[in-house]
Design an enzyme around this catalytic site. Structure first.
Site, mmCIF file in Angstrom:
data_model
loop_
_atom_site.group_PDB
_atom_site.id
_atom_site.type_symbol
_atom_site.label_atom_id
_atom_site.label_comp_id
_atom_site.label_asym_id
_atom_site.label_seq_id
_atom_site.Cartn_x
_atom_site.Cartn_y
_atom_site.Cartn_z
ATOM 1 C CG ASP A 297 -2.443 4.678 -5.628
ATOM 2 O OD1 ASP A 297 -2.744 3.545 -6.061
ATOM 3 O OD2 ASP A 297 -2.838 5.128 -4.539
ATOM 4 N NE ARG B 252 -5.366 2.964 5.181
ATOM 5 C CZ ARG B 252 -4.690 3.122 4.048
ATOM 6 N NH1 ARG B 252 -3.842 4.114 3.924
ATOM 7 N NH2 ARG B 252 -4.862 2.307 3.031
ATOM 8 N N GLY C 12 -0.755 2.448 2.737
ATOM 9 C CA GLY C 12 -0.899 1.203 1.962
ATOM 10 C C GLY C 12 0.467 0.637 1.601
ATOM 11 C CB THR D 138 1.771 4.892 -3.106
ATOM 12 O OG1 THR D 138 0.499 4.643 -3.747
ATOM 13 C CG2 THR D 138 2.356 6.147 -3.706
ATOM 14 C CG ASP E 46 -1.208 8.924 -5.424
ATOM 15 O OD1 ASP E 46 -0.147 8.483 -4.941
ATOM 16 O OD2 ASP E 46 -2.297 8.866 -4.815
ATOM 17 N NE ARG F 189 -5.071 6.678 -1.856
ATOM 18 C CZ ARG F 189 -5.421 6.067 -0.733
ATOM 19 N NH1 ARG F 189 -6.496 6.440 -0.099
ATOM 20 N NH2 ARG F 189 -4.699 5.111 -0.215
ATOM 21 C CG ASP G 227 0.615 12.943 -1.179
ATOM 22 O OD1 ASP G 227 1.833 12.903 -1.418
ATOM 23 O OD2 ASP G 227 -0.223 13.440 -1.949
HETATM 24 O O1 F6P Z 1 -2.903 3.848 -2.266
HETATM 25 C C1 F6P Z 1 -2.872 2.508 -2.613
HETATM 26 C C2 F6P Z 1 -4.257 1.948 -2.721
HETATM 27 O O2 F6P Z 1 -4.147 0.579 -3.066
HETATM 28 C C3 F6P Z 1 -5.192 2.677 -3.691
HETATM 29 O O3 F6P Z 1 -4.936 2.346 -5.036
HETATM 30 C C4 F6P Z 1 -6.543 2.254 -3.191
HETATM 31 O O4 F6P Z 1 -7.520 3.214 -3.504
HETATM 32 C C5 F6P Z 1 -6.338 2.152 -1.697
HETATM 33 O O5 F6P Z 1 -4.933 2.037 -1.484
HETATM 34 C C6 F6P Z 1 -7.021 0.987 -1.052
HETATM 35 O O6 F6P Z 1 -6.849 1.101 0.315
HETATM 36 P P1 F6P Z 1 -7.103 -0.081 1.359
HETATM 37 O O7 F6P Z 1 -5.874 -0.949 1.340
HETATM 38 O O8 F6P Z 1 -7.274 0.633 2.645
HETATM 39 O O9 F6P Z 1 -8.294 -0.834 0.888
#
Ligand code: F6P
Length: 320
Positions: A127, A72, A11, A125, A129, A171, A103
């Site tokens: 998050d 990804r 992300g 990120t 996290d 997340r 991660d």
């Molecule tokens: O890791 C960043 C994040 O924005 C999280 O907060 C969220 O759960 C996820 O990515 C959303 O992913 P996507 O962009 O694939 O919808």
């Protein structure tokens, strides 16, 4: 080491561009060449490279997103993909790689380091996290976006004496929810690191706030706890308070990075290149007690990070 590659993966997060810029400029100033790799590991496997000069990273420090794009990549999760990536690096003279991401991206960086291309991870990120680091690039900007949005929600919740349930990203982590909940004066903050008992943690707190004279409420919910609409329904069914939900979503991932994200990204980008110039790979750059440090990737991935318990205690005490 003569040439390094840089890519962003997973992300996106505001400040990734500042990190790319720091990597490129540090490397060039140390006499290295830099290849920008587009679309993360997928672009590495497709050999989507661009030569980066001092001016390729002009005018990007203030921009959200990532100029290298991100993706990804399933193929890179397989060992065959990792070996192919290593061969591509060798063929193109890429002696080391900086990977900006989360991660999942570091796991790939570890595999690639193990087969012979030294990689350095930079935590990017929103998050926050990543266990080995007390800070991740994008976190501050995302939280400031949440605060700006919730301040607006507050105005209308107040005018209508409503409850506003706000779902924020993170997340499986509650760092964004906890900090923004405090900053926005939420009556209730729900994070996945704590058990959730609707009566004890939600309804009793709203009722108590009502008894204290409050007539509008912000309930901050981390996405790891559950859906805002479900929380809103519990409130409606049990209190009769007019309740609306807002899912902030991907707006939290965009926008111009804050000063903190720009500076930390710059520090981390610089540190990553310093490691590579010493022929050190298989490490993640991190922040510890405000200082920039680094850890072996395996060690970094095995570390655990909890929620700030003191902040939770404070939130519990003053969120009325
Ligand atoms: O890791 C960043 C994040 O924005 C999280 O907060 C969220 O759960 C996820 O990515 C959303 O992913 P996507 O962009 O694939 O919808």
């Amino acid at each position: 080491i003569g040439t390094i590659g840089v890519l962003t993966s997973g992300g996106d997060a505001p400040g990734m561009n500042a990190a790319i810029r720091a990597v490129v400029r540090t490397a060039l100033s140390k006499g290295l060449k830099v290849k920008g790799i587009m679309h993360g590991y997928a672009g590495l496997l497709n050999e989507e490279f661009i030569d980066m000069g001092m001016r390729s990273v002009s005018e990007i420090i203030q921009r959200g997103g990532t100029v290298l794009y991100t993706a990804r990549c399933l193929e890179f999760k397989e060992m065959a993909g990792v070996i192919k990536a290593h061969e591509i690096c060798e063929k193109n003279g890429i002696d080391g790689l900086v990977v900006i991401g989360g991660d999942g991206s570091f796991r790939g960086a570890q595999d690639l380091s193990n087969v012979g291309t030294p990689c350095i991870g930079i935590p990017g990120t929103i998050d926050n996290d990543i266990a080995c680091s007390e800070y991740t690039i994008g976190y501050d900007t995302a939280m400031n976006t949440v605060v700006e949005m919730v301040d607006k929600l507050r105005d209308t919740a107040n005018s209508h004496s409503r409850c506003s349930v706000v779902e924020v990203m993170g997340r499986r982590a509650g760092h964004i929810a906890l900090n923004t909940g405090i900053a926005c004066g939420a009556a209730v903050i729900l994070v996945p690191e704590q058990d959730f008992d609707p009566e004890r943690d939600l309804l009793a707190r709203i009722r108590y706030a009502q008894e204290c004279g409050k007539h509008h409420f912000i309930v901050m919910v981390a996405e790891g706890v559950g859906k805002a609409e479900e929380i809103a329904q519990i409130i409606r069914d049990n209190t009769g308070i007019d309740t609306r939900k807002t899912v902030l979503g991907h707006v939290q991932r965009g926008g111009s990075p804050t000063l903190r994200d720009r500076v930390v990204a710059t520090q981390m980008g610089y540190h990553a290149v310093e490691l590579l110039t010493q022929n050190i790979g298989n490490r993640v750059v991190a922040m510890k007690n405000g200082e920039i440090v680094d850890y072996e990737i395996n060690e970094a991935l095995s570390m655990k990070k909890g929620i700030e318990t003191k902040l939770l205690e404070i939130a519990h005490c003053i969120s009325i």
